[in-house]
Scaffold this active site. Structure first.
Site, mmCIF file in Angstrom:
data_model
loop_
_atom_site.group_PDB
_atom_site.id
_atom_site.type_symbol
_atom_site.label_atom_id
_atom_site.label_comp_id
_atom_site.label_asym_id
_atom_site.label_seq_id
_atom_site.Cartn_x
_atom_site.Cartn_y
_atom_site.Cartn_z
ATOM 1 N N CYS A 1 0.819 -1.215 0.000
ATOM 2 C CA CYS A 1 0.000 0.000 0.000
ATOM 3 C C CYS A 1 0.855 1.268 0.000
ATOM 4 C CB CYS A 1 -0.958 -0.008 1.185
ATOM 5 S SG CYS A 1 -2.122 -1.389 1.103
ATOM 6 N N HIS B 1 -9.003 4.368 -0.919
ATOM 7 C CA HIS B 1 -7.675 3.748 -0.923
ATOM 8 C C HIS B 1 -7.437 2.892 -2.166
ATOM 9 C CE1 HIS B 1 -3.992 1.993 0.236
ATOM 10 N NE2 HIS B 1 -4.456 0.950 0.895
#
Lengths: 461, 402
Positions: B86, B339
Site C-alpha cells: 500500500c 484507498h
C-alpha cells in the site's frame, strides 16, 4: 521385536464436539437418554484424527516397521493418507506408510500391531444422510497403537471371513448404503461367536475379565455382548461416541485399557465383514502406556454442537459465504521443501543468539545472522504457547460465521500465527495458553491443505 | 535520501489527483490519463515530451512501465513500474525524487493508480506466488485489528475508551472528507453509525475500514534550485525515508503489536533530514495511513505526535481534528477519501501539496509550513513504511547535516 506379541502404547482421540439431537425443526425436546455422536470439526478428517491419536505414542516407531492408517473415510482416493500422517509425526523414512481401507481394516490394523509390531491409527469420520435412522449412532474418532507388550500381551487371536453385503459405498459417494440389519446381524453374530470361541480355546480361557464387542451392525453387537457375557461398558462408550467405523474396535479397546487392571484378560471381538477376535492380557505398564487423556475424560469434555452447524460443517447445508475468493491451494514444491514447517511445525534456531525463527529461515529474524545449511531445527508442535494478540475474522472462508486468528509465543521460543480451533469465535484472549493441533485448513483445486492450528490448552487433557 | 543528504534537493512543482471512488466507466488507463492531464495543466509551458522519465506505481492494475507508457503513448521515454504494497504510490514518488536528486534527469513524473472495483470482491486484492499453504488467509482488517487488544493490554485502556477513540478517528476523517469534493465519501457520519456497522475483524466494523476505490494521482518533480522556474509556489521535499520491514514481528517473539517499528525508524530518519526535532509542535499537518482506525491511533505515537500510551486520549481531546493543534488526514484520509493502493501515497502528497500552497479551501489548515506524509503497507509485525516531510521553504543546506 520381542518374542512376545502385544501392545506397547495406546491413545484415543475424540473430537471436541458432540451432537445430541438431529432435529431440523426443533419443536420438541430431543429424546432423553438417546444416543449421541462425536463429531469431527470442519477442519478434521481421518488424517488429522490419526495424527492427534498417534502423536502421543508413535514417535519412536523404529525403522523397518509399518505405519498403518485404517479408515473408511480416506481424504484421497489413490494418494496414501498414511504418508501425510507419517510426515506430521516426523517418523524415520524407513518406516513404511500404508493405508488400510474398508470396515474390517480397523481390526486388521490391530492384528498387525499385535503380531507384526506395527504402529497404527484407526481413524474414521462417519457420514449418513441427514435424518438417517442411525445418524446419531455413528461417530468420529481415532485410536492409536504401537506394537510391544507394555499395555497388553496377545494370548490368542482368530479371524473369520464372510463375504456379505452389509455396508457399502461407491467411489465418490458420501454415505454408506445398508442391507436389512436383521439379515446381516445373523451372519455377523455367527462369525463373531465362531472367532471368539476359537480365540478363547487357543488362549485356554473359559472366561475373561472384559468383553469388548465392536460391530458395524448394532443388533449384532448387542447380541454378541449378551452371548459372550459382556458387562456392557463398551455399549455405554458406543452410545456416547457413536459407532466410529474402522476406529471402533480401537476406541473400545482403548476405553477398556483405560480401566483394566494389570493381569486382567480382555476379549475383543470386531464383527464386520466376518469377525476378528483377540484375547489379551493387560500388562503391568498399562497405566503408563496411555498417551493423552482417557476416553471417558475426552467424552466428558465435549461441547454440544447444534444440528445446523453440523450440517454446514459437513457441506450438507449450502450456506452463503463471504464475498471473498476461495483460499489458494498450496503448491507441491514449496510443500515438499518446507515439510518440516508445514507438517512438523519446525522453526530454525539461531546458532548465534538462540532465537527461534518461524517459518525456518536461513537468516535469524532477531539478529540476522545467516545460518549454515542445514540450520538447527526445533519442533514447536508439542509446546504450549501464549496468545500475544487475537482477532476474530468475520469474513472467513471456512464453514463458520467467524473464526479467531491468534499470534502466540511458544514457551521456549518461537512465534506462531494461526487459526484458533475447537473454540467459539471471540472467546480467545490475550495471555491465553494454546497448543498446536494438526488440522485441514481448506481444500482448493482438489488439494487438501493440512497445517497446524492452535487450540486452547485444557487442564485435563 | 536514506539517512544521507541527496546531491540535489527536490521540489514538487505540480500535482494531479482524480476523485477516488467507484469509477465504473473509467479504466486504469483512463484514470492515469486524467491524473497526468491535471498535473500537466498546472504547468502550461511543460509538455509531456518535456518530462524526462516516469515512474508508475500499481499493485495489481498493470505490469511493467507500459502501464503508463501505453495509455499516454509515450515515445522513447524510460518508465519504471514499482510496487511496495500500500506504499506503492510513495515508492513511485521516492524513486522519481532520487532520479532528479542524482542529476540524471531535470524533470520527472511520479504516478500511481489502482482499479479495485472491476472485481466483484470488496476489499483489496493481490496475487501471491505458489506457496506451502501455511500462511493464515486473513483479510487486511484482521491483520490490523491485532493492534487493538494488544494496545489495550499494554496501556491499560478500557473497551469503551478504546472504542471511543477509534470511533473518533472515523468520525473525524469523514467530517474532513465531507469538505473534499475528490473524496470517495463526502458525508459526515455520527458515532452510532461507526459503532453499529457490521463487524469485519475483531472490534473493527465496516466503518473502521478505509474506502475501497479506484483512482490515480501524479506529481512533477524537479531539482529544488530549478523549482521557481516552473511555479511560484513549489513545495520542497525536506526529508524522506523508506523501510521494508524484515517481518521479524511475525517470525520471532518479542514484537507486541502496539507499534510499527518500521514507521518509527522511517520517521526518525525523515525528521532528522528535515531538521525536525519535535514533530508534535513543529508539524503543521499530517497525512497518515489510516487504513483502519487502530492504525491511525498507533501512528500518532509512532510519528512522535503523542506520547506512548496517550494517543487515544489526544484523539478524544480533538488534538488531531481539523481545528486541533495538529490536523491529521485533513482530506479525509484512506477512511473517507478512499484507498486505491497504488495511488494512495501520491494522494497524501497531493493533500500536503495543496495545504502547503494554501489552496485547501474550507479545510485549509492556517499557516501550514511543514507537512508529514506517512504511508505503509503489509501488516503489523511485517510492513513497509514511508515517511516524508514536505515544506513551503527549501532546506538550508548548511543547517542540515548529512
Amino acid at each position: 521385536m520381542s518374542e512376545q506379541l502385544g501392545i506397547e502404547a495406546y491413545a484415543a482421540y475424540l473430537p471436541a464436539y458432540v451432537l445430541e439431537h438431529n432435529q431440523l425443526d426443533a419443536t420438541g425436546l430431543p429424546r432423553p437418554g438417546g444416543p449421541t455422536r462425536g463429531v469431527a470439526a470442519f477442519d478434521e478428517d481421518s488424517v488429522t484424527l490419526a495424527v492427534e491419536a498417534l502423536r502421543h505414542v508413535a514417535g519412536a516407531t523404529p525403522e523397518g516397521r509399518q505405519l498403518l492408517l485404517a479408515t473408511t473415510s480416506a481424504p484421497y482416493d489413490a494418494k496414501t493418507a498414511a504418508g501425510i500422517v507419517h510426515e506430521a509425526l516426523g517418523l524415520d523414512p524407513g518406516v513404511a506408510a500404508v493405508d488400510l481401507r474398508g470396515h474390517r481394516s480397523g481390526a486388521t490394523a490391530l492384528d498387525l500391531v499385535l503380531r507384526a509390531g506395527a504402529s497404527a491409527a484407526l481413524a474414521d469420520v462417519r457420514q449418513t444422510r441427514p435424518g438417517a435412522p442411525d445418524e446419531l449412532a455413528q461417530g468420529d474418532a481415532a485410536a492409536a497403537f504401537t506394537g510391544g507388550t507394555g499395555a497388553a500381551t496377545l494370548l490368542a487371536r482368530a479371524g473369520h471371513t464372510t463375504e456379505v453385503l452389509e455396508r457399502w459405498r461407491l467411489p465418490g459417494e458420501r454415505t454408506d448404503r445398508i442391507w436389512d440389519e436383521r439379515f446381516t446381524a445373523d451372519i455377523l453374530v455367527a462369525a463373531g461367536r465362531e472367532a471368539a470361541g476359537r480365540a478363547l480355546v487357543d488362549a485356554g480361557l473359559d472366561a475373561v475379565d472384559h468383553v469388548v464387542v465392536s460391530s458395524s451392525n448394532a443388533r449384532a453387537a448387542a447380541t454378541l455382548r449378551r452371548a459372550l457375557g459382556g458387562a456392557g461398558e463398551d455399549a455405554r462408550i458406543e452410545r456416547a461416541a457413536g459407532f466410529t467405523g474402522a476406529a471402533h474396535p480401537g476406541l473400545l479397546l482403548a476405553a477398556t485399557l483405560d480401566i483394566a487392571e494389570p493381569g486382567q484378560t480382555v476379549l475383543l471381538v470386531s464383527a464386520t465383514e466376518g469377525a476378528d477376535a483377540f484375547v489379551l492380557r493387560v500388562g503391568d505398564g498399562v497405566r503408563a502406556a496411555r498417551g493423552g487423556a482417557s476416553v471417558r475424560d475426552q467424552l466428558a469434555a465435549r461441547q454440544p454442537l447444534g444440528y445446523g452447524r453440523y450440517l454446514r460443517w459437513r457441506g450438507l447445508l449450502d450456506v452463503q459465504g463471504p464475498a471473498r475468493p476461495a483460499a489458494p491451494a498450496p503448491a507441491a514444491p514449496p510443500m515438499h521443501r518446507r515439510a518440516g514447517w508445514k507438517f512438523r511445525l519446525e522453526g530454525s534456531v539461531c546458532d548465534a543468539c538462540g532465537t527461534v525463527t518461524t517459518p525456518p529461515s536461513r537468516a535469524c529474524a532477531a539478529c540476522g545472522i545467516v545460518a549454515e545449511i542445514p540450520g538447527k531445527r526445533i519442533s514447536l508442535r508439542d509446546q504450549v504457547a501464549r496468545v500475544v494478540s487475537v482477532t476474530t475474522d468475520h469474513l472467513t472462508t471456512m464453514p463458520e460465521d467467524a473464526v479467531d486468528i491468534v499470534v502466540a509465543d511458544v514457551e521456549g521460543g518461537g512465534r506462531l500465527t494461526a487459526y484458533a480451533t475447537d473454540v467459539p469465535a471471540g472467546s480467545v484472549a490475550v495471555g491465553d495458553a494454546v497448543r498446536p493441533v494438526f488440522r485441514r485448513l481448506w481444500t482448493t483445486d482438489g488439494i487438501h491443505n493440512y497445517f497446524w492450528k492452535l487450540r486452547p490448552q485444557e487442564d485435563n487433557r | 535520501m536514506g539517512t544521507k543528504r541527496m546531491t540535489h534537493d527536490v521540489a514538487i512543482v505540480a500535482m494531479g489527483c482524480t476523485p477516488f471512488r467507484d469509477h465504473w466507466n473509467s479504466s486504469a488507463d483512463d484514470l492515469l490519463v486524467d491524473a497526468v492531464t491535471e498535473c500537466l495543466a498546472a504547468l502550461p509551458e511543460v509538455q509531456l515530451a518535456d518530462v524526462d522519465a516516469f515512474w508508475v506505481g500499481t499493485q495489481g492494475s498493470g505490469m511493467s512501465g507500459q502501464t503508463l507508457a501505453r495509455p499516454l503513448r509515450l515515445v522513447g521515454k524510460p518508465v519504471t513500474r514499482v510496487e511496495n504494497y500500500c506504499a506503492t504510490g510513495s515508492e513511485a514518488f521516492r524513486n522519481a525524487a532520487f532520479a532528479v536528486a542524482s542529476g540524471a534527469y531535470d524533470v520527472v513524473m511520479a504516478t500511481g493508480v489502482e482499479k479495485l472495483k472491476d472485481s466483484s470482491q470488496a476489499g483489496l486484492s493481490a496475487v501471491y506466488p505458489p506457496s506451502d499453504g501455511t500462511d493464515v488467509d486473513w483479510t487486511a482488517p484482521a491483520g490490523f485489528s491485532l493492534l487493538a487488544p494488544a494496545y489495550q493490554q499494554a496501556h491499560g485502556v478500557g473497551d469503551r475508551d478504546l472504542r471511543s477513540a477509534l470511533t473518533h478517528v472515523a468520525v473525524k476523517n469523514h467530517a474532513n472528507g465531507s469538505r473534499n469534493s475528490r473524496a470517495q465519501f463526502q458525508k459526515a457520519i455520527a458515532p452510532e453509525v461507526v459503532e453499529s456497522s457490521p463487524k469485519i475483524a475483531g472490534p473493527l466494523g465496516v466503518m473502521d475500514c478505509s474506502g475501497v476505490s479506484d483512482g490515480a494521482a501524479a506529481a512533477i518533480l524537479v531539482r529544488a534550485e530549478d523549482a521557481y522556474k516552473y511555479t511560484d509556489k513549489p513545495i520542497f521535499l525536506r526529508g524522506m525515508s523508506f523501510v521494508a520491514g524484515s517481518g521479524a514481528g511475525l517470525a520471532a517473539d518479542g514484537y507486541d503489536f502496539t507499534t510499527f517499528p518500521e514507521v518509527v525508524l522511517a520517521a526518525q530518519q525523515a525528521y532528522e533530514q528535515a531538521g525536525v526535532s519535535d514533530p508534535a509542535t513543529e508539524i503543521s499537518l499530517a497525512e497518515v495511513h489510516d487504513c483502519f482506525t487502530p492504525t491511525e491511533l498507533v501512528l500518532m505515537e509512532d510519528l512522535g505526535f503523542s506520547e506512548r500510551g496517550k494517543a487515544w486520549r489526544d484523539i478524544l481531546d480533538g488534538r488531531y481534528d481539523l481545528d486541533g493543534a495538529l490536523p491529521v488526514n485533513s482530506d479525509g484520509g484512506l477512511k473517507s477519501f478512499g484507498h486505491p493502493i497504488g495511488a494512495t501515497g501520491l494522494r497524501m502528497m497531493f493533500e500536503c501539496f495543496t495545504q502547503l500552497r494554501g489552496e485547501a479551501g474550507e479545510r485549509q489548515v492556517p499557516d501550514a509550513r511543514l507537512a508529514v506524509a506517512q504511508n505503509l503497507g503489509g501488516q503489523p509485525g511485517s510492513c513497509v513504511a514511508f515517511v516524508a516531510v514536505l515544506g513551503t521553504e527549501p532546506s538550508t543546506r548548511e543547517e542540515v547535516g548529512g
